[in-house]
Design an enzyme around this catalytic site. Structure first.
Site, mmCIF file in Angstrom:
data_model
loop_
_atom_site.group_PDB
_atom_site.id
_atom_site.type_symbol
_atom_site.label_atom_id
_atom_site.label_comp_id
_atom_site.label_asym_id
_atom_site.label_seq_id
_atom_site.Cartn_x
_atom_site.Cartn_y
_atom_site.Cartn_z
ATOM 1 N N ASP A 66 -90.552 -85.629 2.711
ATOM 2 C CA ASP A 66 -89.975 -86.343 1.564
ATOM 3 C C ASP A 66 -91.152 -86.758 0.701
ATOM 4 O O ASP A 66 -91.907 -87.676 1.055
ATOM 5 C CB ASP A 66 -89.187 -87.557 2.046
ATOM 6 C CG ASP A 66 -88.563 -88.367 0.907
ATOM 7 O OD1 ASP A 66 -88.929 -88.130 -0.270
ATOM 8 O OD2 ASP A 66 -87.720 -89.238 1.188
ATOM 9 N N TYR A 163 -83.292 -87.046 -15.204
ATOM 10 C CA TYR A 163 -84.011 -85.792 -14.977
ATOM 11 C C TYR A 163 -84.886 -85.446 -16.176
ATOM 12 O O TYR A 163 -86.068 -85.113 -16.023
ATOM 13 C CB TYR A 163 -83.013 -84.666 -14.711
ATOM 14 C CG TYR A 163 -83.661 -83.310 -14.487
ATOM 15 C CD1 TYR A 163 -84.177 -82.965 -13.251
ATOM 16 C CD2 TYR A 163 -83.751 -82.383 -15.521
ATOM 17 C CE1 TYR A 163 -84.764 -81.730 -13.035
ATOM 18 C CE2 TYR A 163 -84.343 -81.142 -15.319
ATOM 19 C CZ TYR A 163 -84.847 -80.824 -14.077
ATOM 20 O OH TYR A 163 -85.434 -79.605 -13.879
#
Length: 257
Positions: A66, A163
């Site tokens: 991660d 985003y």
């Protein structure tokens, strides 16, 4: 001679989509490839990336990572150098999106997208540069970073506020690293894909969105993962030694129109 012969590369988000295509191409060009992702199975289906690399005679391994967590990125680089002795190329590709505009985006969604798409890239870039600085230059270069940005880091991404903001940040991050560390022999560039058909399920393959992308793209087809992988090979190779701080558009002419 393969273009990346005996190079060592880390590719984040390597299990699926663009990261998968880049990792496979790097292995075909002679690189040892360390695959970083939160899951080993590709979301579009098929064999794991590592299985395909090994079936083709390539070298590499998978590290569950991660990138929003510094400790996991640190372990990724340590494991890479322990196995292969150095790190030559980092490809920052892992990213998430929410498909929400400003008012629809919750604080939790915002924080998670920024944690992966911006902070995660920061972690990977910082840890890679730390490693690069311990290495002797090869043909003037200690190491290369390739950040996967987006055309939506250059123009607004309709209906995906976090985003688009995150990808704009990556473009500037790339420039900053390139300028700050050029004197140390570290190269940093970005690739900004246009519409690329990856086979991933979800909003990216909505028929109306695809129709719009076809009409908006001057080139007579939409992009394929191999188009981005080709650019990633070039920027990772010794042919691109005097190119740094660039956000290379791979978009079929979208941004030129």
């Amino acid at each position: 001679m393969p273009m990346l012969n005996e190079k060592v590369a880390i590719v984040s988000g390597a299990s699926s989509g663009l990261g998968r295509a880049i990792a496979l191409r790097y292995a075909a060009e002679g690189a040892a490839v360390v695959l970083a992702d939160i899951t080993e199975m590709p979301v579009e289906g098929g064999e794991p990336t590592l299985s395909l690399i090994r079936a083709g005679g390539g070298k590499g391994f998978f590290v569950k990572t991660d990138i929003s967590l510094w400790a996991e990125v640190d372990r990724l680089v340590v494991d890479t150098v322990t196995e292969f002795g150095r790190l030559d190329i980092l490809v920052n590709n892992a990213a998430i999106y929410t498909s929400t505009n400003l008012l629809e985006t919750t604080a939790q969604q915002w924080e998670r997208v920024i944690a992966v798409n911006v902070t995660g890239f920061f972690h990977c870039c910082k840890r890679a540069v730390q490693q690069f600085l311990t290495q002797e230059p090869v043909l003037e270069t200690r190491g290369r970073i390739i950040n996967i940005s987006s055309q939506h880091g250059m123009v607004a991404c309709p209906g995906d506020f976090p985003y688009g903001v995150s990808k704009g940040a990556i473009v500037q991050m790339t420039r900053q690293i390139a300028v700050d560390h050029a004197h140390s022999g570290i190269v940093c560039n970005a690739i900004a894909p246009g519409k690329i058909i990856t086979g991933k399920p979800g909003v990216a393959n909505d028929p109306d969105a695809l129709d719009y992308s076809r009409r908006r793209t001057p080139w007579p087809r939409l992009g394929e993962p191999r188009d981005v992988a080709d650019a990633a090979v070039f920027l990772a190779s010794d042919m691109a030694s005097y190119i740094t701080g660039v956000n290379l558009m791979v978009d079929g002419g979208w941004m030129a129109g």
